[in-house]
Design a protein around this motif. Sequence first.
Motif, PDB file in Angstrom:
ATOM      1  N   ASN A  96       4.604   7.390   6.369  1.00 23.81           N
ATOM      2  CA  ASN A  96       5.500   6.394   6.971  1.00 23.81           C
ATOM      3  C   ASN A  96       6.246   5.593   5.910  1.00 23.81           C
ATOM      4  O   ASN A  96       7.432   5.289   6.069  1.00 23.81           O
ATOM      5  N   LEU A  97       5.560   5.270   4.815  1.00 30.14           N
ATOM      6  CA  LEU A  97       6.192   4.492   3.746  1.00 30.14           C
ATOM      7  C   LEU A  97       7.307   5.274   3.064  1.00 30.14           C
ATOM      8  O   LEU A  97       8.407   4.760   2.828  1.00 30.14           O
ATOM      9  N   LEU A  98       7.027   6.529   2.737  1.00 27.51           N
ATOM     10  CA  LEU A  98       7.990   7.324   1.987  1.00 27.51           C
ATOM     11  C   LEU A  98       9.100   7.902   2.856  1.00 27.51           C
ATOM     12  O   LEU A  98      10.246   8.025   2.408  1.00 27.51           O
ATOM     13  N   HIS A  99       8.760   8.267   4.077  1.00 28.60           N
ATOM     14  CA  HIS A  99       9.702   9.061   4.868  1.00 28.60           C
ATOM     15  C   HIS A  99      10.023   8.467   6.239  1.00 28.60           C
ATOM     16  O   HIS A  99      10.796   9.067   6.984  1.00 28.60           O
ATOM     17  N   LEU A 259      -2.882   5.589  -4.978  1.00 26.20           N
ATOM     18  CA  LEU A 259      -2.063   4.397  -4.770  1.00 26.20           C
ATOM     19  C   LEU A 259      -1.018   4.241  -5.873  1.00 26.20           C
ATOM     20  O   LEU A 259       0.140   3.882  -5.606  1.00 26.20           O
ATOM     21  N   LEU A 260      -1.406   4.527  -7.108  1.00 30.48           N
ATOM     22  CA  LEU A 260      -0.447   4.425  -8.219  1.00 30.48           C
ATOM     23  C   LEU A 260       0.686   5.438  -8.071  1.00 30.48           C
ATOM     24  O   LEU A 260       1.864   5.100  -8.233  1.00 30.48           O
ATOM     25  N   GLN A 265       6.211   7.053  -6.531  1.00 28.51           N
ATOM     26  CA  GLN A 265       7.133   7.904  -5.769  1.00 28.51           C
ATOM     27  C   GLN A 265       8.045   7.048  -4.894  1.00 28.51           C
ATOM     28  O   GLN A 265       9.245   7.320  -4.783  1.00 28.51           O
ATOM     29  N   LYS A 266       7.498   6.013  -4.278  1.00 30.70           N
ATOM     30  CA  LYS A 266       8.312   5.134  -3.436  1.00 30.70           C
ATOM     31  C   LYS A 266       9.383   4.427  -4.244  1.00 30.70           C
ATOM     32  O   LYS A 266      10.545   4.288  -3.808  1.00 30.70           O
ATOM     33  N   MET A 267       9.037   3.976  -5.446  1.00 31.91           N
ATOM     34  CA  MET A 267       9.995   3.241  -6.281  1.00 31.91           C
ATOM     35  C   MET A 267      10.865   4.164  -7.122  1.00 31.91           C
ATOM     36  O   MET A 267      11.630   3.702  -7.957  1.00 31.91           O
TER      37      MET A 267
END
Length: 286
Positions: A96-99, A259-260, A265-267
Motif C-alpha cells: 500500500n505504501l509503495l503502490h 524496514l530500511l 525504495q519509497k524515497m
Amino acid sequence: MGTDDQHLVVDGPGGLSARPLDAGKRDLLGVLVDALDYEAAIGKVLAAARERRPLALTALAVHGVMTGANDPAHRGRLNALDVVAPDGQPVRWGLNLLHGTGLRDWVSGPELVLRVLDRMAEEDLPVYLYGSTPATLDRLAESLRRRFPTLRIAGAEPSKFRVARPGELAEIAARIAASDARLVLVGLGCPRQEAFAFAMRPLLDVPLMAVGAAFDYHAGALRPAPVWMQRSGLAWLWRLLLEPRRLWRRYLVYNSEFLLLLGGQKMRLWQPRPCGPAEEQTAIPV
C-alpha cells in the motif's frame, strides 16, 4: 513478520468479499508480490485444480520477501511463481505504501489453506500433502478430516530433509499423479518450499501451494498469535517469544533490514535490482 506467522480467521472488512481484489504483481524490494485478497487467491487455485493445469503459489511475509531480496537466484524463482500472496500486515503495508494498492487485509497462509480446502471438499477434489514429519502429517490429516468430513486426502508424503537425488523429483511427481490429487500442499518451510514448488511446477498438471507452517498450525503443534497482535503487525513477536533461540535472527535482523529497504525504495534512494529468468536449480530440497 515471518512467512508463517499468521493464522487468522478474517471476519472484518478485509475478509470474504463478493468482488475479489487482484491488482496484479507489484515490486516489493525486488520481489513481485501479488496485490490480491483471499477470494482472488482461492479463485486462482480452484480454477487450476478444476482444469488440471499447473500453478505455483506461495504466501510470503517479511522473512520470505527478504530471502528473495538478499538472493538474486532465489528472487528469480519467487518471481517465476504464478502467485506470491502478501502474508502479514507489514507486507500489506509495504504494498500500500509503495503502490497504493488499497489492500484491506493480508492473505494468511494457514487461513488460505482452510478456505481452499473447504472449497476442495465441496467440489470433491482430492488433496496431496507433502512435507514435514510422519507424525505431523498423521495429526494434520486427522485434524483436516474432523474439520472437513468430505475432504479426500489422496496421499501424504513426509519431507526427506535433504537434497533430491537425480531423478527423484520425477518419482515424486509420478506418485502425486498416480494419486489423482488435484492440489498439492507443500509444507517444507521458507525458502525450501518455494524452491520445491518452482522445480515441481513443470512436472505436474495440478496446482502447488507452499504453505509454510500451516501444517504445524493445523496439526496443533503451533499456537497462533492473538488477533490483536496480528492486526497490529506483531505476529512475528509472538513467534519470537515462543521460539527465541531459533527465530531471533529471522525477525530481529530481517525485520530491521526490511524496514530500511522499504524506506529506501519509497524515497527512491535505491531501486531493486532487476532479476533475470530463474536459473535451473542443482540442489532441490525434498
